[in-house]
Motif scaffolding. Structure first.
Motif, PDB file in Angstrom:
ATOM      1  N   UNK A  85      74.774  26.852  14.556  1.00  0.00           N
ATOM      2  CA  UNK A  85      73.995  26.429  13.397  1.00  0.00           C
ATOM      3  C   UNK A  85      72.897  25.443  13.750  1.00  0.00           C
ATOM      4  N   UNK A  86      73.055  24.758  14.869  1.00  0.00           N
ATOM      5  CA  UNK A  86      72.109  23.710  15.236  1.00  0.00           C
ATOM      6  C   UNK A  86      72.035  23.596  16.744  1.00  0.00           C
ATOM      7  N   UNK A  87      70.811  23.555  17.255  1.00  0.00           N
ATOM      8  CA  UNK A  87      70.572  23.232  18.659  1.00  0.00           C
ATOM      9  C   UNK A  87      69.819  21.917  18.722  1.00  0.00           C
ATOM     10  N   UNK A  88      70.352  20.976  19.492  1.00  0.00           N
ATOM     11  CA  UNK A  88      69.660  19.707  19.731  1.00  0.00           C
ATOM     12  C   UNK A  88      69.300  19.649  21.212  1.00  0.00           C
ATOM     13  N   UNK A  89      68.020  19.845  21.500  1.00  0.00           N
ATOM     14  CA  UNK A  89      67.513  19.758  22.867  1.00  0.00           C
ATOM     15  C   UNK A  89      67.309  18.283  23.207  1.00  0.00           C
ATOM     16  N   UNK A  90      68.314  17.699  23.803  1.00  0.00           N
ATOM     17  CA  UNK A  90      68.269  16.264  24.102  1.00  0.00           C
ATOM     18  C   UNK A  90      68.195  15.974  25.593  1.00  0.00           C
ATOM     19  N   UNK A  91      68.730  16.845  26.440  1.00  0.00           N
ATOM     20  CA  UNK A  91      68.816  16.559  27.877  1.00  0.00           C
ATOM     21  C   UNK A  91      67.447  16.263  28.465  1.00  0.00           C
ATOM     22  N   UNK A  92      67.399  15.230  29.265  1.00  0.00           N
ATOM     23  CA  UNK A  92      66.154  14.872  29.929  1.00  0.00           C
ATOM     24  C   UNK A  92      66.413  13.870  31.029  1.00  0.00           C
ATOM     25  N   UNK A  93      65.524  13.837  31.993  1.00  0.00           N
ATOM     26  CA  UNK A  93      65.651  12.906  33.118  1.00  0.00           C
ATOM     27  C   UNK A  93      64.343  12.158  33.310  1.00  0.00           C
ATOM     28  N   UNK A  94      64.443  11.010  33.919  1.00  0.00           N
ATOM     29  CA  UNK A  94      63.283  10.220  34.307  1.00  0.00           C
ATOM     30  C   UNK A  94      63.036  10.410  35.799  1.00  0.00           C
ATOM     31  N   UNK A  95      61.861  10.056  36.286  1.00  0.00           N
ATOM     32  CA  UNK A  95      61.621  10.145  37.733  1.00  0.00           C
ATOM     33  C   UNK A  95      62.589   9.254  38.498  1.00  0.00           C
ATOM     34  N   UNK A  96      63.013   9.722  39.652  1.00  0.00           N
ATOM     35  CA  UNK A  96      63.861   8.883  40.496  1.00  0.00           C
ATOM     36  C   UNK A  96      63.106   7.652  40.974  1.00  0.00           C
ATOM     37  N   UNK A  97      61.807   7.809  41.179  1.00  0.00           N
ATOM     38  CA  UNK A  97      60.941   6.714  41.600  1.00  0.00           C
ATOM     39  C   UNK A  97      59.691   6.743  40.735  1.00  0.00           C
ATOM     40  N   UNK A 232      68.574  10.151  12.408  1.00  0.00           N
ATOM     41  CA  UNK A 232      67.493  11.084  12.111  1.00  0.00           C
ATOM     42  C   UNK A 232      67.952  12.523  12.310  1.00  0.00           C
ATOM     43  N   UNK A 233      68.721  12.753  13.358  1.00  0.00           N
ATOM     44  CA  UNK A 233      69.256  14.092  13.611  1.00  0.00           C
ATOM     45  C   UNK A 233      70.179  14.520  12.478  1.00  0.00           C
ATOM     46  N   UNK A 234      71.038  13.616  12.043  1.00  0.00           N
ATOM     47  CA  UNK A 234      71.976  13.942  10.964  1.00  0.00           C
ATOM     48  C   UNK A 234      71.232  14.256   9.668  1.00  0.00           C
ATOM     49  N   UNK A 235      70.144  13.551   9.403  1.00  0.00           N
ATOM     50  CA  UNK A 235      69.358  13.837   8.195  1.00  0.00           C
ATOM     51  C   UNK A 235      68.885  15.285   8.196  1.00  0.00           C
ATOM     52  N   UNK A 236      68.415  15.751   9.343  1.00  0.00           N
ATOM     53  CA  UNK A 236      68.000  17.158   9.457  1.00  0.00           C
ATOM     54  C   UNK A 236      69.207  18.077   9.357  1.00  0.00           C
ATOM     55  N   UNK A 237      70.256  17.740  10.086  1.00  0.00           N
ATOM     56  CA  UNK A 237      71.427  18.619  10.175  1.00  0.00           C
ATOM     57  C   UNK A 237      72.151  18.794   8.849  1.00  0.00           C
ATOM     58  N   UNK A 238      72.051  17.815   7.977  1.00  0.00           N
ATOM     59  CA  UNK A 238      72.734  17.881   6.682  1.00  0.00           C
ATOM     60  C   UNK A 238      71.790  18.285   5.548  1.00  0.00           C
ATOM     61  N   UNK A 239      70.697  18.938   5.917  1.00  0.00           N
ATOM     62  CA  UNK A 239      69.798  19.572   4.943  1.00  0.00           C
ATOM     63  C   UNK A 239      69.069  18.581   4.042  1.00  0.00           C
ATOM     64  N   UNK A 240      68.786  17.394   4.537  1.00  0.00           N
ATOM     65  CA  UNK A 240      68.056  16.420   3.730  1.00  0.00           C
ATOM     66  C   UNK A 240      66.538  16.594   3.817  1.00  0.00           C
ATOM     67  N   UNK A 241      66.080  17.486   4.705  1.00  0.00           N
ATOM     68  CA  UNK A 241      64.643  17.741   4.841  1.00  0.00           C
ATOM     69  C   UNK A 241      64.368  19.243   4.741  1.00  0.00           C
ATOM     70  N   UNK A 242      64.781  19.884   3.649  1.00  0.00           N
ATOM     71  CA  UNK A 242      64.698  21.351   3.579  1.00  0.00           C
ATOM     72  C   UNK A 242      63.286  21.903   3.467  1.00  0.00           C
ATOM     73  N   UNK A 243      62.322  21.099   3.009  1.00  0.00           N
ATOM     74  CA  UNK A 243      60.956  21.584   2.829  1.00  0.00           C
ATOM     75  C   UNK A 243      60.026  21.011   3.887  1.00  0.00           C
ATOM     76  N   UNK A 244      60.599  20.640   5.019  1.00  0.00           N
ATOM     77  CA  UNK A 244      59.832  20.157   6.161  1.00  0.00           C
ATOM     78  C   UNK A 244      60.184  21.004   7.376  1.00  0.00           C
TER      79      UNK A 244
END
Length: 260
Positions: A85-97, A232-244
């Motif tokens: 029902x929901x994909x949250x693309x959160x994974x990310x890395x910073x440069x090692x240096x 913010x994620x929960x607001x989207x996930x629980x249908x609080x922004x249906x017209x956005x």
């Protein structure tokens, strides 16, 4: 339409912002697939948190920069829960240096683009196809896709150009999939955190303590917390922004403001 708890995939869900998102979604009634790269113990601990909140948690190891791993993540999710029902693309890395862009090498660039941009791009493609099939089969309704980006999508840091480019690419990813998926009833959102207190920002804590608390980097003079992003994620996930859809949701303490 199938009832029951909705199911979310959270990439990079074992720590930091991802962990906060997983716990918040579980509290909002979701079962959660916790994707992790290497720390199985941390992922299991987060899954235990999901269970404590009345949900089901599944830890799935996958390097989202790899085709086979992305397929494995989706297959494991559907095998265990039968829906996404929901994909949250959160994974990310910073440069090692942190290297000046005049000196930075290709190895770091390729690593960051692979994990931070290529992975979410093709995982979103894969999940979107599955969501369309699930909608047609009557298993889900109003699924959503969220991309966790960064103020680095528009803020130039010349000592980590590869990171900034990867985050700027995510902003366009959201626009593209928003335009393509609207006809299927799949809304797409960009949640754009500012300076968030996690292990990733630990090495620069003293610098940002001064910028935030003393120099007014952000109108709200405190560090952001993973829970701020999670709300913010929960607001989207629980249908609080249906017209956005295609919306950028800034979670940055007001950093994005321009003031005189």
């Amino acid at each position: 339409m199938s009832g029951g708890r909705r199911v979310a995939i959270v990439t990079g869900g074992s720590r930091g912002i991802g962990r906060g998102i997983v716990v918040a979604l579980a509290g909002a009634g979701y079962d959660v697939v916790v994707n992790y790269a290497s720390n199985a113990d941390a992922a299991k601990a987060v899954c235990d948190n999901v269970v404590e909140l009345g949900g089901r948690g599944l830890a799935v190891q996958a390097d989202i920069s790899l085709t086979e791993d992305r397929q494995h993540l989706v297959e494991e999710t559907l095998g265990a829960f039968g829906r996404i029902d929901l994909l949250v693309n959160n994974a990310g890395v910073a440069p090692n240096v942190r290297a000046d862009i005049l000196d930075a090498g290709e190895e770091s660039f390729d690593r960051l683009i692979g994990i931070n941009l290529k992975g979410p791009y093709f995982l979103t493609q894969l999940v979107a196809r599955s969501m369309i099939d699930q909608i047609a089969a009557g298993r889900i309704a109003d699924p959503k896709i969220i991309v966790i980006s960064s103020i680095s999508a528009y803020t130039a840091s010349t000592n980590r150009g590869d990171y900034c480019v990867s985050k700027a690419g995510l902003a366009m990813l959201v626009k593209l999939f928003t335009a393509r998926l609207a006809e299927h009833g799949i809304n797409v959102y960009e949640v754009r955190p500012g300076v968030i207190e996690t292990d990733m920002t630990g090495p620069v804590k003293q610098k940002y303590d001064d910028l935030i608390l003393n120099q007014g980097l952000t109108p709200i003079r405190r560090w952001g917390q993973p829970s701020d992003v999670a709300k913010a994620v929960v607001a989207v996930a629980t249908d609080l922004l249906p017209f956005s859809t295609g919306q950028v949701i800034d979670v940055d303490g007001g950093f994005h403001l321009r003031t005189l």
